[in-house]
Design an enzyme around this catalytic site. Structure first.
Site, PDB file in Angstrom:
ATOM      1  CG  ASP A  85      53.904  93.657  28.632  1.00  0.00           C
ATOM      2  OD1 ASP A  85      54.026  92.612  29.307  1.00  0.00           O
ATOM      3  OD2 ASP A  85      53.780  94.782  29.144  1.00  0.00           O
TER       4      ASP A  85
ATOM      5  CG  ASP B 261      56.304  90.603  30.994  1.00  0.00           C
ATOM      6  OD1 ASP B 261      57.054  91.575  31.159  1.00  0.00           O
ATOM      7  OD2 ASP B 261      55.079  90.656  31.101  1.00  0.00           O
ATOM      8  CD  GLU B 262      57.423  96.000  28.756  1.00  0.00           C
ATOM      9  OE1 GLU B 262      57.464  95.771  29.977  1.00  0.00           O
ATOM     10  OE2 GLU B 262      57.221  97.122  28.283  1.00  0.00           O
TER      11      GLU B 262
HETATM   12  P1  TTP Z   1      54.299  93.608  33.808  1.00  0.00           P
HETATM   13  O1  TTP Z   1      54.419  93.294  32.354  1.00  0.00           O
HETATM   14  O2  TTP Z   1      54.309  95.041  34.226  1.00  0.00           O
HETATM   15  O3  TTP Z   1      52.949  93.003  34.387  1.00  0.00           O
HETATM   16  P2  TTP Z   1      52.218  91.656  34.033  1.00  0.00           P
HETATM   17  O4  TTP Z   1      52.855  90.941  32.895  1.00  0.00           O
HETATM   18  O5  TTP Z   1      52.067  90.865  35.282  1.00  0.00           O
HETATM   19  O6  TTP Z   1      50.785  92.164  33.625  1.00  0.00           O
HETATM   20  P3  TTP Z   1      50.356  92.959  32.303  1.00  0.00           P
HETATM   21  O7  TTP Z   1      51.582  93.116  31.472  1.00  0.00           O
HETATM   22  O8  TTP Z   1      49.318  92.106  31.639  1.00  0.00           O
HETATM   23  O9  TTP Z   1      49.795  94.252  32.813  1.00  0.00           O
HETATM   24  O10 TTP Z   1      55.445  92.884  34.614  1.00  0.00           O
HETATM   25  C1  TTP Z   1      55.942  91.599  34.246  1.00  0.00           C
HETATM   26  C2  TTP Z   1      56.237  90.786  35.463  1.00  0.00           C
HETATM   27  O11 TTP Z   1      57.182  91.477  36.289  1.00  0.00           O
HETATM   28  C3  TTP Z   1      55.054  90.538  36.335  1.00  0.00           C
HETATM   29  O12 TTP Z   1      54.328  89.375  35.921  1.00  0.00           O
HETATM   30  C4  TTP Z   1      55.662  90.393  37.690  1.00  0.00           C
HETATM   31  C5  TTP Z   1      56.886  91.260  37.658  1.00  0.00           C
HETATM   32  N1  TTP Z   1      56.637  92.515  38.386  1.00  0.00           N
HETATM   33  C6  TTP Z   1      57.016  92.613  39.723  1.00  0.00           C
HETATM   34  O13 TTP Z   1      57.584  91.676  40.290  1.00  0.00           O
HETATM   35  N2  TTP Z   1      56.731  93.776  40.407  1.00  0.00           N
HETATM   36  C7  TTP Z   1      56.117  94.855  39.824  1.00  0.00           C
HETATM   37  O14 TTP Z   1      55.869  95.890  40.469  1.00  0.00           O
HETATM   38  C8  TTP Z   1      55.738  94.736  38.426  1.00  0.00           C
HETATM   39  C9  TTP Z   1      55.040  95.888  37.744  1.00  0.00           C
HETATM   40  C10 TTP Z   1      56.028  93.563  37.760  1.00  0.00           C
HETATM   41 MG    MG Z   2      53.394  91.908  31.151  1.00  0.00          MG
END
Ligand code: TTP
Ligand code: MG
Length: 391
Positions: A15, A110-111
């Site tokens: 992730d 991203d995951e």
């Molecule tokens: P995440 O993997 O949940 O968040 P992140 O990568 O920004 O941060 P981290 O993993 O380090 O905690 O989500 C991936 C992407 O998805 C994030 O960069 C932006 C998008 N996203 C949204 O648009 N709205 C949301 O509510 C969430 C949770 C994510």
């Molecule tokens: Mg992330």
């Protein structure tokens, strides 16, 4: 019954850290190390998509109204999202994954989960592969990713989440109970705000506390999800990593005119359904390696149970005994619906035949002959002795 896998699966969860914001910082070096909030202008009515870790220190987080984010961190750079850029980085990350395994289950841009069980002999252990992927993403994309390695999806995801940002955490099979024990129950998949609240009220706060509750009590409290909570609290999770194609399945189900609570009667119905499913698999030229049983009780509670086979199959003789094992402890009250499905499908010609499968091939040929007889002379022309009505 088919022999079971003795080797534990090796699952990696990756992730990216603050994904959208990190891509923006990468493209605009002047933003590196600064609070960055992606979502739009602070005076717009939108919400935060994500923000850099520098902005998280001020309490900003995803889904927060932008106006509130501005109040908390007015010095941040507020940017609109640029999805095509994020998609491009996501594709580049997936290309790196694909160097290590074809079994990739994307959860979002991203995951992803990677099943590298079959790759360890070529690329080294699970942790070694996880480390390589992490290093390559840093070197080739310039982004940090958090990586968790374990023997199932639940533990691997927990490991990467807990080690964020720029994390790397391995949960060894013999360290699972210890790893889980101190964690808050909300870390368990399926425990949301409401369930957590009820558990807290019972003074069940950690996974260790949760483990003290018997399975029957959990089912009493939370319905069918109680079974899952019991298993997850012990780090047990059999869900397979599913690629988009593998997510497809072939299944049959039936609803009874009146509920049934005799196992033998249910098994008989299940055998008929399994025969149909196996026949469809053969017709489509695919074999499946995950069997899922679905039960709906008279009170409409729904339960599904899955098992992974050692080798993919298209034979009822292989699927049915597995389904019966899954059914064994579930006939606790009258059943309204029963269903069986097979997923994790692989096309026949792509399979390299192992010794075990060569033996199965002969049986597949026999089954196909029976399929042809049925097609030519009708469904009832040939059937299993067990399915002939005796009354
Ligand atoms: P995440 O993997 O949940 O968040 P992140 O990568 O920004 O941060 P981290 O993993 O380090 O905690 O989500 C991936 C992407 O998805 C994030 O960069 C932006 C998008 N996203 C949204 O648009 N709205 C949301 O509510 C969430 C949770 C994510
Ligand atoms: Mg992330």
């Amino acid at each position: 019954m088919s022999p079971r896998k003795t080797r534990l699966p090796v699952i990696i969860h990756c992730d990216m850290d603050a994904f959208y914001a990190s891509v923006e910082q990468l493209r605009r070096p002047e933003l590196a190390g600064r609070p960055v909030i992606v979502g739009g202008q602070p005076n717009s009515r939108g919400v935060v998509s994500t923000c850099s870790y520098e902005a998280r220190k001020y309490g900003v987080h995803s889904a927060m109204p932008l106006a509130q984010a501005y109040r908390l961190c007015p010095q941040a750079a507020f940017l609109p999202p640029d999805f095509s850029a994020y998609k491009e980085y996501s594709a580049r990350m997936h290309k790196i994954f694909a160097d290590y395994t074809p079994l990739i289950e994307p959860l979002s841009l991203d995951e992803a989960f990677l099943d590298v069980t079959a790759s360890v002999e070529i690329f080294g252990s699970g942790p070694a592969i996880g480390q390589k992927i992490k290093e390559r993403i840093k070197r080739e994309l310039g982004l940090t990713v958090s990586v968790g390695v374990a023997h199932n999806k639940f533990l691997a995801k927990l490991a990467s989440d807990l080690s964020k940002p720029d994390g790397f955490l391995v949960v060894p099979p013999d360290g699972v109970l210890e790893f889980l024990a101190p964690l808050d129950v909300r870390r368990i998949w399926g425990i949301g705000q409401k369930t957590a609240q009820r558990l807290y009220e019972m003074n069940v706060k950690t996974v260790l506390d949760l483990r003290a509750l018997p399975e029957t009590r959990l089912v009493q409290l939370f319905g069918s999800i109680g079974h899952d909570l019991f298993q997850l609290a012990r780090g047990i999770d059999h869900r397979p990593v599913e690629t988009d194609r593998q997510a497809k399945s072939i299944g049959r189900e039936t609803t009874f005119p009146t509920d049934i609570n005799e196992r033998e009667q249910l098994e008989k119905v299940l055998l008929g359904l399994t025969d149909d499913v196996a026949r469809s698999l053969r017709k489509e030229g695919v074999k499946g390696s995950t069997v899922t049983l679905k039960i709906k009780y008279g009170d409409f509670k729904l339960i599904t149970r899955s098992t992974t086979l050692t080798e993919p199959t298209d034979l009822a003789e292989v699927i049915f005994p597995e389904a019966c094992v899954l059914l064994r402890n579930l006939v606790t009250k009258p059943v309204r619906l029963i269903g069986i499905s097979v997923h994790n499908l692989t096309e026949q010609e792509k399979l390299q035949l192992s010794w075990f499968e060569e033996r199965q091939e002969t049986r597949t040929d026999l089954a196909k002959t029976i399929d042809r007889i049925k097609e030519k002379y009708g469904e009832k022309s040939i059937t299993r002795a067990r399915l002939i009505k005796t009354d």
